[in-house]
Design a protein around this motif. Structure first.
Motif, PDB file in Angstrom:
ATOM      1  N   SER A   1       0.829  -1.209   0.000  1.00 49.20           N
ATOM      2  CA  SER A   1       0.000   0.000   0.000  1.00 49.20           C
ATOM      3  C   SER A   1       0.864   1.260   0.000  1.00 49.20           C
ATOM      4  O   SER A   1       0.384   2.341  -0.353  1.00 49.20           O
ATOM      5  N   ILE A   2       2.127   1.133   0.390  1.00 49.17           N
ATOM      6  CA  ILE A   2       3.030   2.294   0.326  1.00 49.17           C
ATOM      7  C   ILE A   2       3.217   2.730  -1.125  1.00 49.17           C
ATOM      8  O   ILE A   2       3.184   3.933  -1.439  1.00 49.17           O
ATOM      9  N   ALA A   3       3.404   1.763  -2.015  1.00 53.70           N
ATOM     10  CA  ALA A   3       3.527   2.096  -3.439  1.00 53.70           C
ATOM     11  C   ALA A   3       2.234   2.706  -3.958  1.00 53.70           C
ATOM     12  O   ALA A   3       2.255   3.687  -4.725  1.00 53.70           O
ATOM     13  N   HIS A   4       1.106   2.151  -3.538  1.00 53.31           N
ATOM     14  CA  HIS A   4      -0.195   2.690  -3.952  1.00 53.31           C
ATOM     15  C   HIS A   4      -0.366   4.120  -3.453  1.00 53.31           C
ATOM     16  O   HIS A   4      -0.833   5.003  -4.184  1.00 53.31           O
ATOM     17  N   TRP A   5       0.026   4.355  -2.194  1.00 57.42           N
ATOM     18  CA  TRP A   5      -0.046   5.700  -1.596  1.00 57.42           C
ATOM     19  C   TRP A   5       0.744   6.700  -2.431  1.00 57.42           C
ATOM     20  O   TRP A   5       0.242   7.784  -2.756  1.00 57.42           O
ATOM     21  N   TRP A   6       1.953   6.351  -2.812  1.00 53.37           N
ATOM     22  CA  TRP A   6       2.820   7.292  -3.501  1.00 53.37           C
ATOM     23  C   TRP A   6       2.460   7.465  -4.970  1.00 53.37           C
ATOM     24  O   TRP A   6       2.397   8.594  -5.481  1.00 53.37           O
ATOM     25  N   LEU A   7       2.194   6.379  -5.663  1.00 51.55           N
ATOM     26  CA  LEU A   7       2.003   6.440  -7.112  1.00 51.55           C
ATOM     27  C   LEU A   7       0.638   6.992  -7.521  1.00 51.55           C
ATOM     28  O   LEU A   7       0.508   7.588  -8.590  1.00 51.55           O
ATOM     29  N   VAL A   8      -0.364   6.822  -6.670  1.00 53.86           N
ATOM     30  CA  VAL A   8      -1.737   7.150  -7.080  1.00 53.86           C
ATOM     31  C   VAL A   8      -2.208   8.510  -6.594  1.00 53.86           C
ATOM     32  O   VAL A   8      -2.981   9.183  -7.275  1.00 53.86           O
ATOM     33  N   HIS A   9      -1.731   8.989  -5.449  1.00 49.72           N
ATOM     34  CA  HIS A   9      -2.388  10.113  -4.781  1.00 49.72           C
ATOM     35  C   HIS A   9      -1.652  11.444  -4.859  1.00 49.72           C
ATOM     36  O   HIS A   9      -2.192  12.468  -4.437  1.00 49.72           O
ATOM     37  N   PHE A  10      -0.430  11.485  -5.382  1.00 47.92           N
ATOM     38  CA  PHE A  10       0.344  12.714  -5.358  1.00 47.92           C
ATOM     39  C   PHE A  10       0.529  13.348  -6.746  1.00 47.92           C
ATOM     40  O   PHE A  10       1.218  14.353  -6.864  1.00 47.92           O
ATOM     41  N   ASN A  11      -0.092  12.779  -7.735  1.00 47.59           N
ATOM     42  CA  ASN A  11       0.025  13.299  -9.103  1.00 47.59           C
ATOM     43  C   ASN A  11      -1.323  13.871  -9.535  1.00 47.59           C
ATOM     44  O   ASN A  11      -2.278  13.131  -9.790  1.00 47.59           O
ATOM     45  N   LEU A  12      -1.404  15.195  -9.623  1.00 49.30           N
ATOM     46  CA  LEU A  12      -2.680  15.836  -9.955  1.00 49.30           C
ATOM     47  C   LEU A  12      -3.166  15.481 -11.358  1.00 49.30           C
ATOM     48  O   LEU A  12      -4.356  15.619 -11.663  1.00 49.30           O
ATOM     49  N   LYS A  13      -2.274  15.005 -12.217  1.00 46.85           N
ATOM     50  CA  LYS A  13      -2.686  14.617 -13.566  1.00 46.85           C
ATOM     51  C   LYS A  13      -3.580  13.383 -13.564  1.00 46.85           C
ATOM     52  O   LYS A  13      -4.235  13.089 -14.565  1.00 46.85           O
ATOM     53  N   LYS A  14      -3.604  12.665 -12.449  1.00 46.95           N
ATOM     54  CA  LYS A  14      -4.410  11.453 -12.358  1.00 46.95           C
ATOM     55  C   LYS A  14      -5.864  11.741 -11.966  1.00 46.95           C
ATOM     56  O   LYS A  14      -6.669  10.823 -11.814  1.00 46.95           O
ATOM     57  N   PHE A  15      -6.198  13.033 -11.818  1.00 50.94           N
ATOM     58  CA  PHE A  15      -7.535  13.387 -11.353  1.00 50.94           C
ATOM     59  C   PHE A  15      -8.301  14.175 -12.414  1.00 50.94           C
ATOM     60  O   PHE A  15      -7.700  14.831 -13.272  1.00 50.94           O
ATOM     61  N   ARG A  16      -9.621  14.081 -12.319  1.00 49.54           N
ATOM     62  CA  ARG A  16     -10.474  14.834 -13.232  1.00 49.54           C
ATOM     63  C   ARG A  16     -10.337  16.333 -12.956  1.00 49.54           C
ATOM     64  O   ARG A  16      -9.977  16.740 -11.844  1.00 49.54           O
ATOM     65  N   THR A  17     -10.670  17.131 -13.936  1.00 46.52           N
ATOM     66  CA  THR A  17     -10.551  18.591 -13.796  1.00 46.52           C
ATOM     67  C   THR A  17     -11.344  19.089 -12.598  1.00 46.52           C
ATOM     68  O   THR A  17     -10.888  19.968 -11.845  1.00 46.52           O
ATOM     69  N   SER A  18     -12.528  18.535 -12.382  1.00 47.03           N
ATOM     70  CA  SER A  18     -13.378  18.959 -11.268  1.00 47.03           C
ATOM     71  C   SER A  18     -12.811  18.563  -9.903  1.00 47.03           C
ATOM     72  O   SER A  18     -13.246  19.084  -8.869  1.00 47.03           O
ATOM     73  N   GLU A  19     -11.857  17.647  -9.886  1.00 44.43           N
ATOM     74  CA  GLU A  19     -11.294  17.155  -8.632  1.00 44.43           C
ATOM     75  C   GLU A  19      -9.978  17.839  -8.258  1.00 44.43           C
ATOM     76  O   GLU A  19      -9.552  17.768  -7.104  1.00 44.43           O
ATOM     77  N   VAL A  20      -9.349  18.487  -9.213  1.00 44.60           N
ATOM     78  CA  VAL A  20      -7.973  18.966  -9.020  1.00 44.60           C
ATOM     79  C   VAL A  20      -7.866  19.974  -7.882  1.00 44.60           C
ATOM     80  O   VAL A  20      -6.932  19.904  -7.058  1.00 44.60           O
ATOM     81  N   LYS A  21      -8.795  20.920  -7.781  1.00 48.68           N
ATOM     82  CA  LYS A  21      -8.694  21.967  -6.763  1.00 48.68           C
ATOM     83  C   LYS A  21      -8.707  21.366  -5.360  1.00 48.68           C
ATOM     84  O   LYS A  21      -7.858  21.693  -4.514  1.00 48.68           O
ATOM     85  N   ARG A  22      -9.668  20.478  -5.091  1.00 45.92           N
ATOM     86  CA  ARG A  22      -9.761  19.877  -3.757  1.00 45.92           C
ATOM     87  C   ARG A  22      -8.552  18.970  -3.493  1.00 45.92           C
ATOM     88  O   ARG A  22      -8.030  18.914  -2.374  1.00 45.92           O
ATOM     89  N   ALA A  23      -8.104  18.255  -4.515  1.00 50.02           N
ATOM     90  CA  ALA A  23      -6.920  17.401  -4.354  1.00 50.02           C
ATOM     91  C   ALA A  23      -5.691  18.244  -4.012  1.00 50.02           C
ATOM     92  O   ALA A  23      -4.882  17.867  -3.161  1.00 50.02           O
ATOM     93  N   ALA A  24      -5.568  19.392  -4.661  1.00 48.05           N
ATOM     94  CA  ALA A  24      -4.413  20.269  -4.411  1.00 48.05           C
ATOM     95  C   ALA A  24      -4.418  20.802  -2.978  1.00 48.05           C
ATOM     96  O   ALA A  24      -3.360  20.913  -2.335  1.00 48.05           O
ATOM     97  N   ILE A  25      -5.595  21.126  -2.447  1.00 48.48           N
ATOM     98  CA  ILE A  25      -5.694  21.604  -1.058  1.00 48.48           C
ATOM     99  C   ILE A  25      -5.225  20.512  -0.094  1.00 48.48           C
ATOM    100  O   ILE A  25      -4.483  20.764   0.857  1.00 48.48           O
ATOM    101  N   SER A  26      -5.670  19.274  -0.337  1.00 49.42           N
ATOM    102  CA  SER A  26      -5.250  18.162   0.515  1.00 49.42           C
ATOM    103  C   SER A  26      -3.741  17.952   0.449  1.00 49.42           C
ATOM    104  O   SER A  26      -3.080  17.713   1.469  1.00 49.42           O
ATOM    105  N   LEU A  27      -3.187  18.032  -0.747  1.00 44.88           N
ATOM    106  CA  LEU A  27      -1.738  17.869  -0.900  1.00 44.88           C
ATOM    107  C   LEU A  27      -0.985  18.972  -0.155  1.00 44.88           C
ATOM    108  O   LEU A  27       0.059  18.710   0.468  1.00 44.88           O
ATOM    109  N   ALA A  28      -1.513  20.183  -0.206  1.00 47.70           N
ATOM    110  CA  ALA A  28      -0.874  21.284   0.515  1.00 47.70           C
ATOM    111  C   ALA A  28      -0.867  21.016   2.015  1.00 47.70           C
ATOM    112  O   ALA A  28       0.128  21.296   2.712  1.00 47.70           O
ATOM    113  N   CYS A  29      -1.962  20.465   2.547  1.00 47.07           N
ATOM    114  CA  CYS A  29      -2.033  20.131   3.980  1.00 47.07           C
ATOM    115  C   CYS A  29      -1.005  19.064   4.343  1.00 47.07           C
ATOM    116  O   CYS A  29      -0.329  19.157   5.379  1.00 47.07           O
ATOM    117  N   VAL A  30      -0.884  18.061   3.500  1.00 51.70           N
ATOM    118  CA  VAL A  30       0.075  16.981   3.760  1.00 51.70           C
ATOM    119  C   VAL A  30       1.500  17.510   3.725  1.00 51.70           C
ATOM    120  O   VAL A  30       2.315  17.212   4.614  1.00 51.70           O
TER     121      VAL A  30
END
Length: 440
Positions: A246-275
């Protein structure tokens, strides 16, 4: 009798054989092996055989009497498979006519109700158990640190489950509060809340669907064959280090904004900033106060413990030799969520600290069921749909089966083990088979 013996021999080989092939052999035994043995006898012009016991100078006539074999769909056969794989029960196939709504409609309405007191009680349990874990780490001699890390890693997994409820909108009626609590609960795990939520929603919508499910996937054969280096990496990843994948899944899937839909990018970016803020402020403070070894003791080791549970829960919930992944054209929602999800019991202290996340079938029937209502929902499902459920108690044989059998995708057999496809590269799997206990 020969056919029963054949079934028994196939099922007594331990968790290393290919399950669906054994089922197909069982079915073949019903018609093929059975007929072959009788045809051979007739072709030889004999329906009976004689056995001579010379010491007694008597002759005994043994007459072969046909016995109905175990069908792959029979309760007896499923019971044998259950014992072989480390399951308590392997459920009957759910009829195609049953829909997810049919199952949801049988659940009591009260299991969907949000209770603020119970929700915040879960937060209190996780906060106090995590604080106790940190205290244990600070006071433990070196030889007791593994126990302290195991407790603390399990306790911090409770924070993940709280954030998990928030993501499914089953923590509070106040949706803003849910997003705040979910984000804070994920911070000690340096997990970005919104990116995880978006991907996890797709896991529920496409559970055990080939390619589309965002959790565990069988390895495609062409990917396995594409590169010798990749093949060796996959053998290690899906073999000995699988409980931390799950460490690989955590890193490869959740930290690349290109993997998200346009409508999801803003909220994803806020979460990444918190992390990143937590990492940029919290980690240096830990190192400043306690040094790099303090960071290892108080954060890294419990985090690895959390990922052990994250990986283990996820693979046990949806991975077994008899549970298929299907293409979008063949996929059935009710079958995937009820037949394709496993209920697994763990020691009570783990279930308490992890807020019953292991009671997983009702969660897949409806993610809106709060974690504190999962047991009541599971009891209802047992009463109405019990014969279709896959149930287990966590044991070594279950883990050994998953880690040594469930590897490369095959439509007919579900999984083909690494050591059958590439025995020369599969030393890690051979070692696992030898060193992992086979207790069920």
């Amino acid at each position: 009798m020969a056919c029963r013996l054949a079934d028994s021999m196939l099922l007594s080989k331990g968790p290393y054989h290919k399950p669906i092939r054994s089922q197909r052999l069982g079915a073949h035994c019903s018609s093929g092996i059975y007929s072959l043995k009788w045809d051979n006898l007739f072709q030889q012009g004999s329906k009976r055989q004689q056995c001579s016991f010379r010491n007694q100078r008597t002759f005994v006539q043994a007459i072969a009497i046909p016995v109905a074999p175990s069908s792959p769909d029979s309760a007896e056969y499923r019971k044998q498979l259950s014992e072989n794989y480390g399951f308590r029960q392997i459920g009957e196939p759910l009829p195609d006519t049953v829909t997810l709504k049919d199952i949801i409609d049988t659940l009591p309405k009260k299991v969907f109700e949000i209770d603020d007191v119970k929700a915040w009680k879960a937060v209190l349990i996780s906060a106090t158990s995590y604080a106790l874990g940190l205290f244990m780490i600070s006071k433990s001699p070196w030889y007791l640190l593994p126990l302290a890390w195991a407790w603390t890693g399990t306790a911090v997994t409770g924070f993940f489950v709280i954030g998990h409820d928030c993501a499914h909108k089953s923590f509070s009626r106040n949706k803003l509060l849910e997003d705040i609590v979910g984000t804070l609960a994920f911070l000690p795990l340096v997990y970005p809340y919104e990116p995880w939520r978006f991907k996890h929603d797709r896991h529920h919508a496409k559970t055990n669907m080939l390619v589309e499910d965002t959790a565990w996937q069988p390895i495609p054969k062409d990917e396995f064959d594409s590169s010798p280096l990749l093949r060796k990496a996959l053998i290690y990843a899906y073999g000995p280090i699988r409980p931390w994948m799950s460490i690989a899944h955590w890193w490869l899937v959740h930290f690349n904004l290109k993997k998200f839909r346009t409508s999801e990018v803003k909220r994803a970016a806020i979460s990444l900033a918190c992390v990143f803020a937590f990492m940029g402020i919290g980690w240096p403070l830990i190192v400043y106060k306690m040094g790099i070894m303090g960071w290892v003791k108080f954060w890294l080791m419990p985090w690895l413990g959390y990922h052990f549970w994250m990986s283990t829960f996820t693979m046990v919930h949806h991975t077994a030799p008899h549970i298929p992944f299907k293409s979008a054209e063949e996929w059935n929602a009710a079958q995937a969520q009820l037949n394709g999800t496993v209920h697994c019991d763990y020691p009570s202290w783990i279930e308490i600290l992890c807020h019953d996340i292991n009671v997983h079938i009702p969660h897949h029937i409806s993610p809106r069921i709060p974690s504190y209502n999962l047991r009541a929902a599971h009891k209802s499902i047992q009463e109405n749909w019990g014969k279709y459920l896959n149930e287990a108690t966590w044991n070594w044989r279950l883990m050994k089966t998953i880690m040594t059998v469930c590897h490369v995708y095959n439509k007919e057999e579900n999984y083909v083990p690494f050591d059958e496809l590439a025995p020369e590269d599969s030393l890690p799997i051979t070692i696992l088979k030898k060193v992992m206990p086979d207790y069920a």
